[in-house]
Design an enzyme around this catalytic site. Structure first.
Site, mmCIF file in Angstrom:
data_model
loop_
_atom_site.group_PDB
_atom_site.id
_atom_site.type_symbol
_atom_site.label_atom_id
_atom_site.label_comp_id
_atom_site.label_asym_id
_atom_site.label_seq_id
_atom_site.Cartn_x
_atom_site.Cartn_y
_atom_site.Cartn_z
ATOM 1 N N ASN A 99 76.910 -9.556 1.512
ATOM 2 C CA ASN A 99 76.832 -11.014 1.412
ATOM 3 C C ASN A 99 75.617 -11.608 2.149
ATOM 4 O OD1 ASN A 99 77.951 -13.914 1.403
ATOM 5 N ND2 ASN A 99 77.927 -13.405 3.590
ATOM 6 N N SER A 128 73.867 -15.084 -7.004
ATOM 7 C CA SER A 128 73.739 -16.541 -7.118
ATOM 8 C C SER A 128 73.654 -16.904 -8.603
ATOM 9 C CB SER A 128 72.466 -17.012 -6.418
ATOM 10 O OG SER A 128 72.212 -18.367 -6.703
ATOM 11 N N VAL A 146 69.995 -6.611 8.844
ATOM 12 C CA VAL A 146 70.004 -5.706 7.680
ATOM 13 C C VAL A 146 68.614 -5.424 7.113
ATOM 14 C CG1 VAL A 146 72.395 -6.071 6.943
ATOM 15 C CG2 VAL A 146 70.591 -7.615 6.119
ATOM 16 N N SER A 149 64.942 -12.337 -6.417
ATOM 17 C CA SER A 149 65.786 -11.469 -5.570
ATOM 18 C C SER A 149 67.210 -11.417 -6.111
ATOM 19 C CB SER A 149 65.767 -11.953 -4.110
ATOM 20 O OG SER A 149 66.562 -13.100 -3.902
ATOM 21 N N LYS A 150 67.729 -12.538 -6.567
ATOM 22 C CA LYS A 150 69.127 -12.553 -7.022
ATOM 23 C C LYS A 150 69.275 -11.894 -8.401
ATOM 24 C CE LYS A 150 71.029 -14.408 -3.381
ATOM 25 N NZ LYS A 150 71.939 -13.619 -2.522
ATOM 26 N N TYR A 162 63.364 -16.353 -4.482
ATOM 27 C CA TYR A 162 64.828 -16.276 -4.326
ATOM 28 C C TYR A 162 65.464 -15.915 -5.665
ATOM 29 C CZ TYR A 162 69.616 -17.767 -3.121
ATOM 30 O OH TYR A 162 70.971 -17.816 -2.897
HETATM 31 P P1 NDP Z 1 74.698 -18.946 5.576
HETATM 32 O O1 NDP Z 1 73.301 -19.237 5.981
HETATM 33 O O2 NDP Z 1 75.790 -19.824 6.063
HETATM 34 O O3 NDP Z 1 75.044 -17.421 5.935
HETATM 35 C C1 NDP Z 1 74.117 -16.397 5.720
HETATM 36 C C2 NDP Z 1 74.599 -15.153 6.422
HETATM 37 O O4 NDP Z 1 73.657 -14.093 6.177
HETATM 38 C C3 NDP Z 1 74.700 -15.332 7.934
HETATM 39 O O5 NDP Z 1 75.889 -14.746 8.377
HETATM 40 C C4 NDP Z 1 73.493 -14.569 8.452
HETATM 41 O O6 NDP Z 1 73.717 -13.947 9.694
HETATM 42 C C5 NDP Z 1 73.340 -13.484 7.409
HETATM 43 N N1 NDP Z 1 71.984 -12.945 7.409
HETATM 44 C C6 NDP Z 1 70.860 -13.511 6.939
HETATM 45 N N2 NDP Z 1 69.803 -12.713 7.146
HETATM 46 C C7 NDP Z 1 70.287 -11.610 7.766
HETATM 47 C C8 NDP Z 1 69.694 -10.427 8.272
HETATM 48 N N3 NDP Z 1 68.371 -10.187 8.160
HETATM 49 N N4 NDP Z 1 70.483 -9.488 8.841
HETATM 50 C C9 NDP Z 1 71.812 -9.700 8.961
HETATM 51 N N5 NDP Z 1 72.439 -10.813 8.525
HETATM 52 C C10 NDP Z 1 71.679 -11.747 7.941
HETATM 53 O O7 NDP Z 1 74.663 -18.938 3.980
HETATM 54 P P2 NDP Z 1 75.756 -18.593 2.850
HETATM 55 O O8 NDP Z 1 77.071 -18.296 3.420
HETATM 56 O O9 NDP Z 1 75.630 -19.645 1.839
HETATM 57 O O10 NDP Z 1 75.087 -17.280 2.247
HETATM 58 C C11 NDP Z 1 75.801 -16.095 1.928
HETATM 59 C C12 NDP Z 1 75.278 -15.542 0.625
HETATM 60 O O11 NDP Z 1 75.600 -16.460 -0.438
HETATM 61 C C13 NDP Z 1 73.750 -15.361 0.559
HETATM 62 O O12 NDP Z 1 73.453 -14.110 -0.029
HETATM 63 C C14 NDP Z 1 73.293 -16.499 -0.352
HETATM 64 O O13 NDP Z 1 72.104 -16.209 -1.034
HETATM 65 C C15 NDP Z 1 74.486 -16.602 -1.288
HETATM 66 N N6 NDP Z 1 74.575 -17.876 -2.015
HETATM 67 C C16 NDP Z 1 74.766 -19.047 -1.354
HETATM 68 C C17 NDP Z 1 74.777 -20.249 -2.053
HETATM 69 C C18 NDP Z 1 74.912 -21.571 -1.380
HETATM 70 O O14 NDP Z 1 74.695 -22.619 -2.039
HETATM 71 N N7 NDP Z 1 75.287 -21.617 -0.110
HETATM 72 C C19 NDP Z 1 74.655 -20.276 -3.525
HETATM 73 C C20 NDP Z 1 74.500 -18.983 -4.117
HETATM 74 C C21 NDP Z 1 74.461 -17.840 -3.385
HETATM 75 P P3 NDP Z 1 73.239 -14.555 11.129
HETATM 76 O O15 NDP Z 1 73.436 -16.035 11.046
HETATM 77 O O16 NDP Z 1 74.170 -13.880 12.081
HETATM 78 O O17 NDP Z 1 71.832 -14.172 11.260
#
Ligand code: NDP
Length: 253
Positions: free
Chosen positions: A87, A138, A61, A154-155, A151
């Site tokens: 997400n 977040s 993305v 950004s949020k 971070y």
């Molecule tokens: P994960 O690392 O498990 O998942 C992150 C996802 O984002 C993956 O599917 C990854 O895809 C995708 N991603 C990251 N960069 C890119 C990119 N450049 N292009 C396409 N896809 C991308 O983390 P989470 O599930 O925790 O994160 C999901 C969201 O939740 C995020 O926005 C995070 O900031 C937010 N969040 C999470 C918290 C936490 O404690 N876990 C707390 C608060 C918010 P791939 O692996 O295929 O590259």
């Protein structure tokens, strides 16, 4: 089956919160476009939720051409879009003393600019279906924590983007909200550089930083996303909803 007949595009569907959301939505009858960079993981999620209900649409993305393709391929496959779930995101640590501009740009490009771009492309389709957008922000967007400066910024931008888009599209019956998770057990922190040992300590510490005494599970965030994506929240727009075991309400004392 409140999402029967609805097409939902989820970014970051290959892991954590995005994958959990895909599972919840598939159970409620949604047809899914699953996006991310890791094709193997995307295929595994698609298999789990049901290949007949899902379509893998890979892409980075932060690359404009990829983001255009994600939207274009989704529309070509399903002919419409009812819900966009922004997400995908990354975490990097650092303070004002040691966060490089390169890191700052990477966080802003991945966590904010990509959402701006995909939303911009999706809006004409969402207006047609009177759809909904859910952004994954977040608790760091609402509250300030040292050591995760870029971070946090950004949020906070995601939260402002959410409210502005909500106001701009309200008259067109397109809703836009965010969920603001607290610490949630996924791959995010380890991918952001935490060792296994540091992550175990961080989760232990989360018992004291969340009023409910524990970190969250991805499925608990997914349930809030599904709520904001669906008709159960038909009169809610412009909300930044903490899903964080009370963390946003806490103050040191
Ligand atoms: P994960 O690392 O498990 O998942 C992150 C996802 O984002 C993956 O599917 C990854 O895809 C995708 N991603 C990251 N960069 C890119 C990119 N450049 N292009 C396409 N896809 C991308 O983390 P989470 O599930 O925790 O994160 C999901 C969201 O939740 C995020 O926005 C995070 O900031 C937010 N969040 C999470 C918290 C936490 O404690 N876990 C707390 C608060 C918010 P791939 O692996 O295929 O590259």
């Amino acid at each position: 089956m409140s999402f029967l007949g609805k097409v939902v595009l989820i970014t970051g569907a290959s892991s954590g919160i995005g994958a959990a959301t895909a599972h919840r939505l598939a159970k409620q009858g949604a047809t899914l476009a699953l996006s991310g960079r890791n094709v193997e993981n995307l295929k595994a999620v698609a298999k789990d939720v049901g290949a007949d209900k899902s379509f893998v649409v890979p892409g980075d993305v932060t690359k404009e051409a990829d983001t255009e393709n994600i939207l274009k391929n989704t529309i070509e496959k399903y002919g419409k879009l009812d819900v966009l779930i922004n997400n995908a995101g990354i975490l990097e640590t650092g303070s004002i003393e040691n966060t490089s501009l390169e890191q700052f740009d990477r966080l802003i490009n991945t966590n904010v600019r990509s959402i701006y771009h995909l939303t911009m492309l999706a809006v004409p389709h969402l207006i047609k279906t009177q759809g909904a957008i859910v952004n994954v922000s977040s608790v760091n967007g609402i509250r300030s924590f040292p050591g995760v400066l870029a971070y946090n910024i950004s949020k906070t931008a995601v939260d402002q983007l959410t409210r502005c888009v909500a106001l701009e599209l309200a008259a067109k019956n397109v809703r836009c909200n965010s969920v603001n998770p607290g610490v949630t057990i996924t791959n995010l922190h380890k991918r952001g550089g935490m060792t296994e040992d540091a992550y175990a300590k961080f989760l232990e510490h989360s018992k004291t930083t969340h009023a409910m005494g524990r970190p969250g599970q991805a499925i608990e965030i997914a349930d809030a996303i599904v709520f904001l994506a669906g008709d159960a929240s038909s009169f809610i727009t412009g909300v930044n909803l903490p899903v964080d075991g009370g963390r946003h309400a806490m103050c040191p004392r």
